[in-house]
Design a protein around this motif. Sequence first.
Motif, short mmCIF file in Angstrom:
data_model
loop_
_atom_site.label_atom_id
_atom_site.label_comp_id
_atom_site.label_asym_id
_atom_site.label_seq_id
_atom_site.Cartn_x
_atom_site.Cartn_y
_atom_site.Cartn_z
N TYR A 1 -12.19 -13.17 33.74
CA TYR A 1 -12.33 -14.00 34.94
C TYR A 1 -11.39 -13.52 36.05
N VAL A 2 -10.12 -13.34 35.71
CA VAL A 2 -9.11 -12.98 36.71
C VAL A 2 -9.35 -11.57 37.24
N VAL A 3 -9.54 -10.62 36.33
CA VAL A 3 -9.74 -9.22 36.74
C VAL A 3 -11.02 -9.08 37.57
N GLY A 4 -12.08 -9.77 37.14
CA GLY A 4 -13.34 -9.70 37.88
C GLY A 4 -13.21 -10.22 39.30
N THR A 5 -12.46 -11.30 39.49
CA THR A 5 -12.28 -11.87 40.82
C THR A 5 -11.45 -10.94 41.70
N LEU A 6 -10.39 -10.34 41.15
CA LEU A 6 -9.57 -9.40 41.92
C LEU A 6 -10.37 -8.17 42.34
N ILE A 7 -11.18 -7.64 41.42
CA ILE A 7 -12.01 -6.47 41.74
C ILE A 7 -13.02 -6.81 42.82
N ALA A 8 -13.61 -8.00 42.73
CA ALA A 8 -14.58 -8.42 43.75
C ALA A 8 -13.94 -8.47 45.13
N ALA A 9 -12.71 -9.00 45.21
CA ALA A 9 -12.01 -9.06 46.50
C ALA A 9 -11.72 -7.66 47.02
N PHE A 10 -11.32 -6.74 46.13
CA PHE A 10 -11.04 -5.36 46.55
C PHE A 10 -12.31 -4.69 47.06
N ILE A 11 -13.44 -4.91 46.40
CA ILE A 11 -14.72 -4.34 46.85
C ILE A 11 -15.08 -4.87 48.23
N ALA A 12 -14.81 -6.15 48.45
CA ALA A 12 -15.10 -6.74 49.76
C ALA A 12 -14.24 -6.11 50.84
N VAL A 13 -12.97 -5.81 50.54
CA VAL A 13 -12.10 -5.14 51.51
C VAL A 13 -12.64 -3.75 51.83
N ALA A 14 -13.01 -3.00 50.79
CA ALA A 14 -13.54 -1.65 51.00
C ALA A 14 -14.81 -1.66 51.84
N ALA A 15 -15.71 -2.59 51.54
CA ALA A 15 -16.96 -2.68 52.29
C ALA A 15 -16.71 -3.07 53.74
N SER A 16 -15.72 -3.94 53.97
CA SER A 16 -15.41 -4.37 55.33
C SER A 16 -14.86 -3.22 56.17
N PHE A 17 -14.10 -2.29 55.55
CA PHE A 17 -13.61 -1.13 56.26
C PHE A 17 -14.72 -0.12 56.51
N LEU A 18 -15.63 0.02 55.54
CA LEU A 18 -16.74 0.97 55.69
C LEU A 18 -17.78 0.50 56.70
N PHE A 19 -17.99 -0.81 56.75
CA PHE A 19 -19.00 -1.38 57.64
C PHE A 19 -18.37 -2.49 58.49
N PRO A 20 -17.55 -2.12 59.46
CA PRO A 20 -16.89 -3.13 60.29
C PRO A 20 -17.91 -3.97 61.06
N THR A 21 -17.69 -5.27 61.05
CA THR A 21 -18.65 -6.21 61.64
C THR A 21 -17.98 -7.03 62.73
N THR B 1 -13.10 -12.98 56.88
CA THR B 1 -11.77 -12.85 57.47
C THR B 1 -11.59 -11.50 58.14
N LEU B 2 -11.98 -10.42 57.48
CA LEU B 2 -11.83 -9.08 58.06
C LEU B 2 -12.80 -8.86 59.22
N ALA B 3 -13.97 -9.49 59.18
CA ALA B 3 -14.87 -9.42 60.34
C ALA B 3 -14.23 -10.09 61.55
N THR B 4 -13.51 -11.17 61.31
CA THR B 4 -12.82 -11.86 62.41
C THR B 4 -11.71 -10.98 62.99
N THR B 5 -10.93 -10.32 62.13
CA THR B 5 -9.86 -9.43 62.62
C THR B 5 -10.44 -8.26 63.41
N HIS B 6 -11.57 -7.73 62.94
CA HIS B 6 -12.20 -6.61 63.65
C HIS B 6 -12.69 -7.05 65.03
#
Length: 407
Positions: free
Chosen positions: A87-107, A310-315
């Motif tokens: 549960y914990v590792v899966g949630t952390l990985i999901a958040a990291f994937i979201a960060v990577a995708a937000s940098f690759l596809f800034p919105t 959150t990262l879309a808002t910062t962008h």
Amino acid sequence: MFATAHAVFQPLIRLGLIPQILIGIVAGVLLALFAPGVASDVSLLGQLFIAALQAVAPILVFVLVAAAISAHQKGQPTHMRPVLVLYVVGTLIAAFIAVAASFLFPTELSLNAGEVEGTPPGDIFSVLRDLLLNAVANPVSALMEANFIAILAWAIGLGLTLRQASDTTRQALTDLSAAITRIVTLVIRLAPLGILGLVAGTLAESGVEALLNYAQLLGVIVGCMLFVALVSNPLLVYVATRQNPYPLVFTCLRGSAITAFFTRSSAANIPVNLELCRRLKLDPDTYSISIPLGATINMCGAAITITVITLATTHTLGINVDFATALLLCVVSALAACGVSGVAGGSLMLIPMAANLFGIPTEVAMQAVAIGFVISVVQDSTETALNSSTDVLFTAAACQAQEAKRS
């Protein structure tokens, strides 16, 4: 007359629940497109279905967890530790994937949305404090308000103390658990009608046009969730079981994600997940605890939503985000996601807390929350489908890993 109706609908009844749900989806879309007035009226079926599930979910969680713990024999393994790790590792990985995708596809967002009601938490310590306070809430008010943190805390405490009770008392609690489960099963059988109403009402009210304005944001969020469901989660399952994970992955998606997509509530989908675990022949001592617990703390989809918006808002605001802060956002999003109640839209109200890391004012962050509500027809449904199906997936992976060790 009843004999004729039975003969007409008998082939449909024999199709099984999942095909009936798919038929309900198609019928709801057609109603919304060609008869929006009728679709709005039919939406009552969906409201009744969700209300019935949400009404029974708190007492179901309370009784199931208390009964499972009270019936547990001392020294009998439950395999909960590997489930919690997943549960914990899966949630952390999901958040990291979201960060990577937000940098690759800034919105970029149009931050001119209307105000959204609600008071977001100020920081991660507020979330943790609220979790602790919720855990010691009055049990009666917790059941009435669907405070699942308190429900779990009281159920665990009651179950532990009832281990010392007589066999008759523990058996009565087990019988009560079985009775409530049967009631929920009857409600679930009405899912095709309920989902027909949900689809028809949602599309008739919001329309497809509302989603097109935020297609890129929605694409990043849904893309991350699909990547987690089809790539990162299977990798975790493979690491745990050393077996091909995809048969189990697709079984969980088919058996859990479809209903969760339309109920938009991890808590309401608990009965579906318990039944799926039973069909998979998992250890009842494990899944009777891990499934209700996962509906409260296993929120990888929520971590994705919080991070991407959150990262879309910062962008949009031109705020530069370095890698270290992005990693901190992963941890904050994962912890915050664990505090999201298993109800529709819970993750959106935690966005201002994450935005506070970058000095974004609450009033601006709440405009991003408003955009989240616009796309929630798809975002929240997909998020819940990922959250709920992952509960079963990780539970099954832990059980299979333990069985492999024993053999």
